[in-house]
Design a protein around this motif. Sequence first.
Motif, mmCIF file in Angstrom:
data_model
loop_
_atom_site.group_PDB
_atom_site.id
_atom_site.type_symbol
_atom_site.label_atom_id
_atom_site.label_comp_id
_atom_site.label_asym_id
_atom_site.label_seq_id
_atom_site.Cartn_x
_atom_site.Cartn_y
_atom_site.Cartn_z
ATOM 1 N N ASN A 1 71.734 -34.413 72.549
ATOM 2 C CA ASN A 1 71.974 -34.087 71.144
ATOM 3 C C ASN A 1 71.300 -35.072 70.203
ATOM 4 O O ASN A 1 71.195 -34.816 69.003
ATOM 5 C CB ASN A 1 73.477 -34.060 70.857
ATOM 6 N N VAL A 2 70.873 -36.213 70.778
ATOM 7 C CA VAL A 2 70.192 -37.243 69.998
ATOM 8 C C VAL A 2 69.015 -37.752 70.829
ATOM 9 O O VAL A 2 69.170 -38.069 72.007
ATOM 10 C CB VAL A 2 71.125 -38.418 69.652
ATOM 11 N N ILE A 3 67.830 -37.809 70.227
ATOM 12 C CA ILE A 3 66.664 -38.331 70.941
ATOM 13 C C ILE A 3 65.945 -39.360 70.079
ATOM 14 O O ILE A 3 66.050 -39.351 68.850
ATOM 15 C CB ILE A 3 65.671 -37.215 71.345
ATOM 16 N N GLY A 4 65.196 -40.252 70.754
ATOM 17 C CA GLY A 4 64.358 -41.209 70.054
ATOM 18 C C GLY A 4 62.993 -40.615 69.764
ATOM 19 O O GLY A 4 62.633 -39.543 70.269
ATOM 20 N N ARG A 5 62.218 -41.331 68.978
ATOM 21 C CA ARG A 5 60.937 -40.797 68.510
ATOM 22 C C ARG A 5 59.916 -40.610 69.639
ATOM 23 O O ARG A 5 58.997 -39.797 69.519
ATOM 24 C CB ARG A 5 60.362 -41.716 67.425
ATOM 25 N N THR A 6 60.050 -41.356 70.724
ATOM 26 C CA THR A 6 59.125 -41.210 71.854
ATOM 27 C C THR A 6 59.757 -40.459 73.019
ATOM 28 O O THR A 6 59.139 -40.317 74.074
ATOM 29 C CB THR A 6 58.653 -42.594 72.341
ATOM 30 N N GLN A 7 60.949 -39.969 72.824
ATOM 31 C CA GLN A 7 61.702 -39.324 73.907
ATOM 32 C C GLN A 7 61.536 -37.806 73.847
ATOM 33 O O GLN A 7 61.848 -37.187 72.825
ATOM 34 C CB GLN A 7 63.186 -39.690 73.789
ATOM 35 N N PRO A 8 61.054 -37.176 74.936
ATOM 36 C CA PRO A 8 60.955 -35.712 74.922
ATOM 37 C C PRO A 8 62.319 -35.051 75.038
ATOM 38 O O PRO A 8 63.256 -35.625 75.622
ATOM 39 C CB PRO A 8 60.090 -35.412 76.153
ATOM 40 N N LEU A 9 62.433 -33.863 74.476
ATOM 41 C CA LEU A 9 63.664 -33.090 74.552
ATOM 42 C C LEU A 9 63.443 -31.903 75.487
ATOM 43 O O LEU A 9 62.494 -31.134 75.318
ATOM 44 C CB LEU A 9 64.062 -32.584 73.162
ATOM 45 N N GLN A 10 64.301 -31.760 76.480
ATOM 46 C CA GLN A 10 64.228 -30.626 77.396
ATOM 47 C C GLN A 10 65.111 -29.497 76.867
ATOM 48 O O GLN A 10 66.283 -29.719 76.520
ATOM 49 C CB GLN A 10 64.682 -31.036 78.794
ATOM 50 N N VAL A 11 64.547 -28.317 76.789
ATOM 51 C CA VAL A 11 65.248 -27.130 76.312
ATOM 52 C C VAL A 11 65.212 -26.083 77.417
ATOM 53 O O VAL A 11 64.152 -25.805 77.977
ATOM 54 C CB VAL A 11 64.594 -26.568 75.037
ATOM 55 N N SER A 12 66.355 -25.498 77.729
ATOM 56 C CA SER A 12 66.381 -24.464 78.768
ATOM 57 C C SER A 12 67.252 -23.297 78.338
ATOM 58 O O SER A 12 68.198 -23.457 77.551
ATOM 59 C CB SER A 12 66.881 -25.033 80.092
ATOM 60 N N VAL A 13 66.924 -22.129 78.860
ATOM 61 C CA VAL A 13 67.683 -20.923 78.556
ATOM 62 C C VAL A 13 67.566 -19.989 79.755
ATOM 63 O O VAL A 13 66.554 -19.979 80.461
ATOM 64 C CB VAL A 13 67.149 -20.240 77.276
ATOM 65 N N ASP B 1 66.007 -12.614 66.400
ATOM 66 C CA ASP B 1 67.137 -12.512 67.327
ATOM 67 C C ASP B 1 67.094 -13.683 68.297
ATOM 68 O O ASP B 1 66.420 -13.636 69.335
ATOM 69 C CB ASP B 1 67.082 -11.186 68.073
ATOM 70 N N VAL B 2 67.825 -14.749 67.964
ATOM 71 C CA VAL B 2 67.679 -16.005 68.698
ATOM 72 C C VAL B 2 69.036 -16.657 68.972
ATOM 73 O O VAL B 2 70.018 -16.414 68.265
ATOM 74 C CB VAL B 2 66.805 -17.001 67.904
ATOM 75 N N LEU B 3 69.043 -17.500 70.013
ATOM 76 C CA LEU B 3 70.116 -18.455 70.228
ATOM 77 C C LEU B 3 69.705 -19.755 69.551
ATOM 78 O O LEU B 3 68.515 -20.012 69.370
ATOM 79 C CB LEU B 3 70.337 -18.692 71.723
ATOM 80 N N GLU B 4 70.671 -20.593 69.199
ATOM 81 C CA GLU B 4 70.303 -21.838 68.538
ATOM 82 C C GLU B 4 71.193 -22.995 68.949
ATOM 83 O O GLU B 4 72.342 -22.806 69.362
ATOM 84 C CB GLU B 4 70.324 -21.676 67.019
ATOM 85 N N ALA B 5 70.616 -24.195 68.860
ATOM 86 C CA ALA B 5 71.342 -25.433 69.148
ATOM 87 C C ALA B 5 70.697 -26.551 68.341
ATOM 88 O O ALA B 5 69.495 -26.503 68.042
ATOM 89 C CB ALA B 5 71.303 -25.751 70.644
ATOM 90 N N GLY B 6 71.498 -27.567 67.996
ATOM 91 C CA GLY B 6 70.984 -28.633 67.146
ATOM 92 C C GLY B 6 70.852 -29.954 67.856
ATOM 93 O O GLY B 6 71.499 -30.214 68.881
ATOM 94 N N PHE B 7 69.988 -30.815 67.309
ATOM 95 C CA PHE B 7 69.853 -32.187 67.788
ATOM 96 C C PHE B 7 69.406 -33.067 66.629
ATOM 97 O O PHE B 7 68.984 -32.573 65.575
ATOM 98 C CB PHE B 7 68.874 -32.274 68.962
ATOM 99 N N GLU B 8 69.473 -34.364 66.855
ATOM 100 C CA GLU B 8 69.054 -35.321 65.839
ATOM 101 C C GLU B 8 67.958 -36.218 66.387
ATOM 102 O O GLU B 8 68.024 -36.670 67.537
ATOM 103 C CB GLU B 8 70.236 -36.180 65.392
ATOM 104 N N LEU B 9 66.936 -36.446 65.574
ATOM 105 C CA LEU B 9 65.874 -37.382 65.923
ATOM 106 C C LEU B 9 66.167 -38.706 65.234
ATOM 107 O O LEU B 9 66.347 -38.762 64.014
ATOM 108 C CB LEU B 9 64.513 -36.837 65.462
ATOM 109 N N LYS B 10 66.247 -39.789 66.030
ATOM 110 C CA LYS B 10 66.508 -41.118 65.465
ATOM 111 C C LYS B 10 65.369 -42.070 65.806
ATOM 112 O O LYS B 10 64.725 -41.940 66.832
ATOM 113 C CB LYS B 10 67.823 -41.667 66.019
#
Length: 751
Positions: free
Chosen positions: A647-659, A742-751
């Motif tokens: 839910n929180v990532i750093g500026r150099t950290q990749p975010l994995q998204v799956s569905v 027509d989408v699913l959604e989820a949030g995160f924060e970039l720090k």
Amino acid sequence: MFRKIQLWLLTMLLTSFAYSQTKTTSQAMYKNASLPVATRVKDLLGKMTVEEKAGQLNQLTGGAFTGPALNDAGQQAKMQMVREGKIGSMLNVIGAAETKAIQEIAVKESRLGIPLLFGYDVIHGFKTIFPIPLAEACSWDLDQVQKNSAVAAREAAAAGIHWTFAPMCDISNDARWGRVMEGIGEDPWYGGLISAARVKGLQGNGDEKHILACVKHFAAYGAVESGREYNYTDMSRVSLWNKYLPPYEAAVKAGAASVMNGFNTFEGIPVSASKYLVTDVLKKKWGFNGFLVSDWNSFGEMVNWGYAGDREEAALKALKAGSMIDMESKLMIEYIPALVKKGKITVAELDQAVGAVLAAKFKLGLFESPYKFSDEAREKNTMFTPENRQQALEAAQGAVILLKNNNHVLPVQKTPARIALIGHYANSADDAFDFWIAQGDAANAVTLKQGLETVWPGNRISFTPGYLADGSSTNALIDEAVAQAREAEIVIVNIGLSGKLAGEDRSLAAPVIPEGQVQLLKALKATGKPVVAVVTAGRPLVLTAIEEYTDAIVYGWILGTESGNALANIISGKVNPSAKTVVSFPYAVGQIPVYYNHFQTGRPVETDGKGNWFSRYRDIPREPLYPFGFGLSYTSFKYEGLKLSSNVIGRTQPLQVSVTVANTGEFDGEEVVQLYIRDHAASIIRPVKELKGYQKIYLKKGESRVVSFTLRSDALSFYDADGNKVLENGAFTVFVGGNSRDVLEAGFELK
């Protein structure tokens, strides 16, 4: 005496050696293929007169130079200009024999033997015609796009062509613009992928089976005001960098050899004379070291714009901005020598432009083998082959969009006793082709009628035109269509616009279904028979008027040579449609321009609790009829279980998204899984959604799969007004679905 003879012989030997060295040097420097291109260019520039240099920046249209044309005074004058080194490239000289004939004059009869470049508009095929580029992009299949371009290049190269004026990388949201058909749609990220694939397909490894690509129309020509051709464009640099420039940059980074100036303006300056675009952005910021060409007479049109007082000033402003080859206005050949003599243009400035053109010719190997593209035997064996047609068929099938399919009317799998096929365009190969068909022949195009008759032979298809060639209809034509519909199990109606209304100088104020066709559909629907509308057009039309009169809508675009076979295979279920829109389909003309990646506005929803005071239309919805990324299949797909790695990532950290995506229908099929983001607060307002990833997957009936994406910082960045990438901390939303709505959604924060 003997000593004198020795000295004499030594003197003669040294003189002979020195002469041979001089001769070798004068020949070997620019004609020696073992030397670096830069060395060869420098040597050749040193041998050229100012007039010959200006000639390399002069491009004229050609035509035939053999047979009766030899006696044409105009063609003779052009050939004389070639002999004098006053033409560097030609367009519209077609065929191995014709290109070789004029190339021989350039190589054998001009002072320095500099070969010509032959250019031609190979927009979506040469002899074998593929879907229009906008339709092709709807496949979401980059491998297929690259293969399509490679076939077009192979055919064109076999006809002596070195260079095409494609791909068009203009982002456009405007269905009124005729040239929307040449483009990549409304999304800059996806448009960049398509543009790069086309460049790679056209240029390949640079051999004689490929041709040079030309990125056009630089820049932002797709934003012409009111969708009217050759019109004014105006935007901020923020909009330029974030929305319009990315596809051009992707094409340049893919190795495009050339770039074409647009007809439009930027910041009040015709783009051919925009130093900011041509030099600061293209050459300096992106490192482009290829060559540029104007669009047809766009240098000369600076006078019409009121930016140059006369043609000489237009030539000066174009070259000073960094532009190079002049297509058809003859400004460079007429005024460059005088401008150099007056000191308004330096030799160094001229050499920089000419050197880029010469470098392209050296890289193509034209100095060593000037006729390698002009092989009549290869030309004969390359054109319109079964393999090329098969590739065109696959491309056409991949471009067809199923927009509506009530009660699973399609596919028509069982053999019907009778199908009523209605619509003039269904039996008109001429209307199935557009403006940009190169050497394509309508006589070779497969109509919808022919395609359906191949799938269902034995006189199962009845046909009546239903309307006239211009889209209008009469009571008699409608009555005849209704009579045939009553005798059929299903009605297939081909409506839309002729391909003749797609392309340059084909802007339309109202891109709608003609009223005569709407009345035809209304009468057919009243029969109670299922009605399938096959819409063919070179742009997204407003389809709202036909929604209530159709059970299914198949968008067939302008699909090229194999159009009828592709549509018949879709309708019959031999092929399950998988294409998705790359432009939003307007609900009404008044919405245009309409696009998915719009901004939120300050009043996105009602402000008084009574449904008032917010951004909307009073008479129509603000949303398009069909959103970006939309397209149905004969099966159905279910999305669930959207997960983020954090839910929180750093500026150099990749975010994995799956569905998880499941095929819940009755057919095997392909689905385009799309990932969008939203940056909720930034130093520059951001769109409500931005496409940042997709995967086209194949699922068998009942199969499910976890689809994964990796979001990196680059995808979360945007451009500032100076073209610098900016990454800012804050809240983001990820959306995943089968279209942008027509989408699913989820949030995160970039720090």
